[in-house]
Design an enzyme around this catalytic site. Structure first.
Site, PDB file in Angstrom:
ATOM      1  N   CYS A   2      26.487   7.673  58.381  1.00 23.59           N
ATOM      2  CA  CYS A   2      27.573   8.253  59.148  1.00 23.59           C
ATOM      3  C   CYS A   2      28.712   7.266  59.189  1.00 23.59           C
ATOM      4  O   CYS A   2      28.570   6.126  58.768  1.00 23.59           O
ATOM      5  CB  CYS A   2      27.103   8.532  60.571  1.00 23.59           C
ATOM      6  SG  CYS A   2      25.544   9.417  60.618  1.00 23.59           S
ATOM      7  N   ARG A  27      31.255   8.829  53.951  1.00 27.78           N
ATOM      8  CA  ARG A  27      29.952   8.411  54.473  1.00 27.78           C
ATOM      9  C   ARG A  27      29.126   9.573  54.994  1.00 27.78           C
ATOM     10  O   ARG A  27      27.975   9.411  55.384  1.00 27.78           O
ATOM     11  CB  ARG A  27      30.149   7.392  55.595  1.00 27.78           C
ATOM     12  CG  ARG A  27      30.876   6.149  55.168  1.00 27.78           C
ATOM     13  CD  ARG A  27      31.005   5.201  56.318  1.00 27.78           C
ATOM     14  NE  ARG A  27      29.720   4.717  56.756  1.00 27.78           N
ATOM     15  CZ  ARG A  27      29.038   3.728  56.196  1.00 27.78           C
ATOM     16  NH1 ARG A  27      29.557   3.110  55.172  1.00 27.78           N
ATOM     17  NH2 ARG A  27      27.878   3.347  56.651  1.00 27.78           N
ATOM     18  N   TRP A  72      26.348  12.684  58.765  1.00 25.35           N
ATOM     19  CA  TRP A  72      25.623  13.300  57.658  1.00 25.35           C
ATOM     20  C   TRP A  72      24.197  13.400  58.166  1.00 25.35           C
ATOM     21  O   TRP A  72      23.527  12.389  58.348  1.00 25.35           O
ATOM     22  CB  TRP A  72      25.719  12.415  56.432  1.00 25.35           C
ATOM     23  CG  TRP A  72      25.281  13.058  55.149  1.00 25.35           C
ATOM     24  CD1 TRP A  72      25.966  13.976  54.413  1.00 25.35           C
ATOM     25  CD2 TRP A  72      24.077  12.794  54.437  1.00 25.35           C
ATOM     26  NE1 TRP A  72      25.259  14.292  53.287  1.00 25.35           N
ATOM     27  CE2 TRP A  72      24.097  13.580  53.269  1.00 25.35           C
ATOM     28  CE3 TRP A  72      22.974  11.972  54.652  1.00 25.35           C
ATOM     29  CZ2 TRP A  72      23.075  13.574  52.342  1.00 25.35           C
ATOM     30  CZ3 TRP A  72      21.957  11.968  53.714  1.00 25.35           C
ATOM     31  CH2 TRP A  72      22.013  12.762  52.574  1.00 25.35           C
ATOM     32  N   ASN A  98      25.113   5.050  63.767  1.00 29.76           N
ATOM     33  CA  ASN A  98      24.825   5.196  62.341  1.00 29.76           C
ATOM     34  C   ASN A  98      23.506   4.472  62.086  1.00 29.76           C
ATOM     35  O   ASN A  98      23.353   3.330  62.505  1.00 29.76           O
ATOM     36  CB  ASN A  98      25.970   4.551  61.541  1.00 29.76           C
ATOM     37  CG  ASN A  98      25.685   4.513  60.051  1.00 29.76           C
ATOM     38  OD1 ASN A  98      24.958   5.360  59.534  1.00 29.76           O
ATOM     39  ND2 ASN A  98      26.246   3.544  59.360  1.00 29.76           N
ATOM     40  N   GLY A  99      22.555   5.130  61.428  1.00 29.18           N
ATOM     41  CA  GLY A  99      21.264   4.497  61.154  1.00 29.18           C
ATOM     42  C   GLY A  99      20.132   5.377  61.661  1.00 29.18           C
ATOM     43  O   GLY A  99      20.314   6.584  61.852  1.00 29.18           O
ATOM     44  N   GLU A 479      24.094   9.600  32.802  1.00 31.88           N
ATOM     45  CA  GLU A 479      25.200   9.492  33.747  1.00 31.88           C
ATOM     46  C   GLU A 479      26.107  10.737  33.656  1.00 31.88           C
ATOM     47  O   GLU A 479      26.553  11.274  34.665  1.00 31.88           O
ATOM     48  CB  GLU A 479      25.985   8.199  33.473  1.00 31.88           C
ATOM     49  CG  GLU A 479      27.232   8.005  34.303  1.00 31.88           C
ATOM     50  CD  GLU A 479      27.020   8.056  35.815  1.00 31.88           C
ATOM     51  OE1 GLU A 479      25.866   8.019  36.277  1.00 31.88           O
ATOM     52  OE2 GLU A 479      28.022   8.162  36.536  1.00 31.88           O
ATOM     53  N   LYS A 483      26.841  13.361  36.719  1.00 28.11           N
ATOM     54  CA  LYS A 483      28.208  13.623  37.184  1.00 28.11           C
ATOM     55  C   LYS A 483      28.464  15.121  37.211  1.00 28.11           C
ATOM     56  O   LYS A 483      28.986  15.649  38.180  1.00 28.11           O
ATOM     57  CB  LYS A 483      29.169  12.925  36.227  1.00 28.11           C
ATOM     58  CG  LYS A 483      30.406  12.380  36.797  1.00 28.11           C
ATOM     59  CD  LYS A 483      30.322  11.016  37.420  1.00 28.11           C
ATOM     60  CE  LYS A 483      29.153  10.773  38.291  1.00 28.11           C
ATOM     61  NZ  LYS A 483      29.037   9.471  38.862  1.00 28.11           N
ATOM     62  N   GLU A 486      26.375  16.869  40.034  1.00 32.02           N
ATOM     63  CA  GLU A 486      26.662  16.533  41.432  1.00 32.02           C
ATOM     64  C   GLU A 486      27.971  17.120  41.931  1.00 32.02           C
ATOM     65  O   GLU A 486      28.088  17.453  43.095  1.00 32.02           O
ATOM     66  CB  GLU A 486      26.554  15.030  41.722  1.00 32.02           C
ATOM     67  CG  GLU A 486      27.607  14.145  41.132  1.00 32.02           C
ATOM     68  CD  GLU A 486      27.395  12.654  41.460  1.00 32.02           C
ATOM     69  OE1 GLU A 486      26.819  12.317  42.495  1.00 32.02           O
ATOM     70  OE2 GLU A 486      27.843  11.826  40.648  1.00 32.02           O
ATOM     71  N   HIS A 502      10.393  18.342  21.777  1.00 33.21           N
ATOM     72  CA  HIS A 502       9.100  18.346  22.473  1.00 33.21           C
ATOM     73  C   HIS A 502       9.150  19.175  23.755  1.00 33.21           C
ATOM     74  O   HIS A 502       8.294  19.017  24.625  1.00 33.21           O
ATOM     75  CB  HIS A 502       8.656  16.913  22.763  1.00 33.21           C
ATOM     76  CG  HIS A 502       8.443  16.110  21.519  1.00 33.21           C
ATOM     77  ND1 HIS A 502       7.436  16.371  20.621  1.00 33.21           N
ATOM     78  CD2 HIS A 502       9.157  15.090  20.985  1.00 33.21           C
ATOM     79  CE1 HIS A 502       7.516  15.534  19.603  1.00 33.21           C
ATOM     80  NE2 HIS A 502       8.560  14.744  19.808  1.00 33.21           N
ATOM     81  N   LYS A 600      28.456   9.326  50.036  1.00 32.76           N
ATOM     82  CA  LYS A 600      28.810   8.176  49.192  1.00 32.76           C
ATOM     83  C   LYS A 600      27.870   7.010  49.437  1.00 32.76           C
ATOM     84  O   LYS A 600      27.458   6.322  48.513  1.00 32.76           O
ATOM     85  CB  LYS A 600      30.244   7.762  49.524  1.00 32.76           C
ATOM     86  CG  LYS A 600      30.723   6.552  48.755  1.00 32.76           C
ATOM     87  CD  LYS A 600      31.437   6.986  47.518  1.00 32.76           C
ATOM     88  CE  LYS A 600      31.793   5.859  46.597  1.00 32.76           C
ATOM     89  NZ  LYS A 600      31.514   6.234  45.205  1.00 32.76           N
TER      90      LYS A 600
HETATM   91  C1  G6P Z   1      24.920   7.844  46.340  1.00 34.90           C
HETATM   92  C2  G6P Z   1      26.282   8.094  45.704  1.00 34.90           C
HETATM   93  C3  G6P Z   1      26.231   7.719  44.231  1.00 34.90           C
HETATM   94  C4  G6P Z   1      25.771   6.291  44.058  1.00 34.90           C
HETATM   95  C5  G6P Z   1      24.433   6.043  44.768  1.00 34.90           C
HETATM   96  C6  G6P Z   1      24.113   4.566  44.836  1.00 34.90           C
HETATM   97  O1  G6P Z   1      24.003   8.743  45.836  1.00 34.90           O
HETATM   98  O2  G6P Z   1      26.645   9.448  45.848  1.00 34.90           O
HETATM   99  O3  G6P Z   1      27.536   7.867  43.672  1.00 34.90           O
HETATM  100  O4  G6P Z   1      25.631   6.008  42.697  1.00 34.90           O
HETATM  101  O5  G6P Z   1      24.504   6.505  46.109  1.00 34.90           O
HETATM  102  O6  G6P Z   1      25.069   3.943  45.649  1.00 34.90           O
HETATM  103  P1  G6P Z   1      25.418   2.424  45.580  1.00 34.90           P
HETATM  104  O7  G6P Z   1      26.483   2.226  46.630  1.00 34.90           O
HETATM  105  O8  G6P Z   1      24.147   1.687  45.893  1.00 34.90           O
HETATM  106  O9  G6P Z   1      25.913   2.120  44.209  1.00 34.90           O
END
Ligand code: G6P
Length: 605
Positions: A2, A27, A72, A98-99, A479, A483, A486, A502, A600
């Site tokens: 959060c 966040r 969140w 937060n936590g 990756e 992307k 998500e 396979h 994030k």
């Molecule tokens: C979340 C974000 C991703 C990120 C991952 C790891 O899932 O949405 O974009 O790659 O966390 O985050 P970090 O801050 O540890 O790179």
């Protein structure tokens, strides 16, 4: 996971708090709330986006001290009742958290026996009730009395009706910064929320409590003793965290990659190609003693780590493994003094990655953190740090953090090669290639954007997509698929091209889009055959390659890249996949920067 803000000063608090929350929406953003003081505590809170809170906040009386929260959900669904701030039975205390308070069930059961009533399903609500019970008349003292009762992790901001000229903030395993203005003071989970007001900040340490009044800030330790807290001057400016004319942060951040790469490379590599890392104290002797490397991360950072395995193991011949942080600790990994554990995290706050790092430290491994955020928990706890100089990354989908992480891993491999005296020719070429990367990335962005934008528009018809490649191309495929799924919510799968037959080939039928990555010269022939296999089943193949002529009859279209040493091709090859995800999401009218269900910074396991 959060975002927390707080304000005390001479101006109306609510608009300042809402502005701060907007900077922290990355966040978490499923609900939010505010408390301000005006002859007592007044609270508004709501499920949904911040715009709803803004409407509701219009009803608040003016007040010049307050706290706010964007949530969140972890415990309890996103609802008005579960939104923060939470309060006690008397409405005397307001708390944002937060936590996770791990022992909240026991605490609630105990508090209920003494008549406390709870309004939410959250763990956080225990805190104001504890403050109500333990109230001594001094807010900081009461909070310090409550802390030993809480198990888990927290960043808390607290206000009390009986202490209108004071806010208290405290942290344990969750980030919290205090902003120092002139006659006004701020609390925030992260620096971008403060930059519109001040660049002077105190980054609280675990167990520290800050007491904010209009006269200043006092930092105390757990025992209530005053601590001499260090004031840090932040060099990022507020404009750096604005969208700068782009419709979304993600697009801005994609286009910032050349500058972010230039900054990262410039920080560690001198004109003659010499490489040094000021915050990494591993000596050549330490590096020579490494028998094994473990690279641990989550999400996009995990994908970046795959380049590390290639360079350290395939080229430098040091046994190297990649792990997802959420799996690592639970598989009883072999870690010892001759292991180098490299943790990678943009935020430096990801709970699983932090836990993996602590496990490594506990077991005596050498630990190196690659992170983007100075002052983050990871940066403070790791004995060795290399910063990616990507600047603040706001969009949930990570882009410039990924490419700068790749650059740092390549630099680190060059540095290790130097220390070990191995593969000098290979790494000289890599260093020369690295110097070219920012400019080539600029060229790729300009050259491919119009084509990829068109493809993004066409993708409104897509229901599934496949990303295929071998070796490092497979890493980029992973990756690229992440992307796309998500932010555009199109189901996307990354497949090792050779593995397609396979299983996944059964899913290829007429018109299925396949993104074929073909940038690794040694694997090219085989990759082209795999692309043909897909095409023969009806796939529409878009190849990303620096060898368009070789792909001409195998693929339906080619997105052309310039030449670089093979190990650096992921730095360029990922760009079209980032743009594709962006334009696919934008074409669907989706909230690109804040995809559903994702955040994030993931500070829970
Ligand atoms: C979340 C974000 C991703 C990120 C991952 C790891 O899932 O949405 O974009 O790659 O966390 O985050 P970090 O801050 O540890 O790179």
């Amino acid at each position: 996971m959060c975002g927390i803000v707080g304000y005390i000063g001479g101006r109306a608090a609510a608009p300042i708090l809402i502005e701060g929350l907007k900077r922290l929406e990355y966040r978490g953003y499923d609900s939010s709330g505010l408390a301000v003081y005006h002859s007592g505590i007044h609270i508004v809170k709501t499920a949904g986006r911040l715009s709803r809170l803004e409407e509701k906040a219009a009803q608040l009386p003016p007040g010049t001290a307050g706290i706010g929260h964007t949530r969140w959900a972890t415990h309890g669904e996103p609802s008005d009742a579960n939104s923060h701030p939470h309060t006690d039975c008397t409405g005397q205390f307001a708390v944002v958290h937060n936590g996770i308070i791990e022992n909240y069930r026991e605490l609630i059961a105990d508090l209920k026996t003494r008549g406390h009533r709870f309004d939410s399903e959250t763990d956080s609500e225990v805190v104001p009730h504890l403050l109500e019970e333990l109230w001594t008349g001094d807010l900081a003292e009461t909070v310090l009395k409550a802390l030993p009762r809480l198990k888990g992790s927290y960043a808390l901001a607290v206000m009390a009706g009986a202490r209108p000229d004071e806010l208290v903030a405290v942290r344990q395993d969750n980030p919290l910064v205090i902003g120092l203005g002139a006659g006004e003071y701020f609390i925030a989970s992260d620096i971008p929320a403060l930059l519109a007001h001040t660049r002077k900040v105190i980054i609280l340490e675990d167990g520290q409590l800050a007491r904010l009044t209009r006269e200043g800030v006092a930092v105390l330790d757990r025992t209530g003793r005053a601590v001499d807290a260090r004031v840090t001057e932040i060099s990022w400016d507020a404009e750096a965290v604005e969208k700068g004319g782009y419709p979304h942060y993600m697009l801005k951040e994609i286009f910032e990659q050349p500058a972010a790469l230039r900054n990262t490379l410039g920080r560690y590599m001198d004109r003659d190609g010499g490489i040094s890392f000021p915050d990494c104290r591993l000596s050549p002797g330490d590096l020579a003693g490494i028998g094994k490397i473990s690279i641990v991360a989550c999400g996009t950072a995990y994908h970046a780590g795959l380049l590390g395995k290639h360079l350290f193991e395939s080229v430098l011949r040091i046994p190297t493994e990649n792990d997802l942080a959420s799996e690592f600790r639970y598989r009883n990994p072999i870690l010892g003094p001759d292991t180098l554990l490299i943790v990678i995290s943009q935020s430096g706050e990801t709970a699983d990655t932090l836990a993996a790092m602590r496990e490594g430290l506990r077991r005596g491994a050498r630990v190196l953190a690659v992170t983007n955020v100075a002052g983050s928990t990871m940066a403070r706890e790791a004995p060795n740090v290399i910063y990616t100089a990507a600047g603040p990354e706001i969009a949930v989908a990570s882009t410039k953090a990924y490419t700068t992480q790749l650059a740092v891993l390549a630099l680190l491999a060059c540095h290790v090669a130097q220390a070990l005296g191995r593969e000098q020719e290979y790494f000289d070429e890599l260093r020369r290639g690295l110097r070219q990367v920012p400019q080539l990335a600029e060229g790729v962005l300009a050259a491919v954007e119009p084509r990829v934008q068109e493809l993004g528009r066409a993708s409104t018809e897509w229901r599934n997509a496949f990303f295929i490649g071998r070796g490092l191309d497979w890493a980029v495929a992973q990756e690229g698929a992440l992307k796309l799924k998500e932010i555009s919510y199109i189901h996307a799968e990354a497949y090792s091209a050779g593995e397609l037959k396979h299983g996944a080939l059964a899913l290829i039928e007429e018109g299925v889009p396949v993104i074929g990555l073909a940038t690794q010269p040694e694997l090219l022939e085989k990759t082209v055959s795999n692309i043909r296999e897909a095409k023969a089943r009806g796939a529409v193949v878009h190849a990303i390659t620096q060898f368009p002529l070789l792909l001409a009859d195998a693929a339906d279209a080619c997105i052309e890249l310039p030449q670089l040493p093979a190990a650096l091709m992921p730095l360029l090859a990922v760009i079209p996949t980032q743009l594709l995800a962006y334009y696919a999401a934008a074409a669907r009218g989706l909230d690109v920067d804040k995809p559903r269900n994702l955040a994030k910074s993931v500070t829970v396991e």
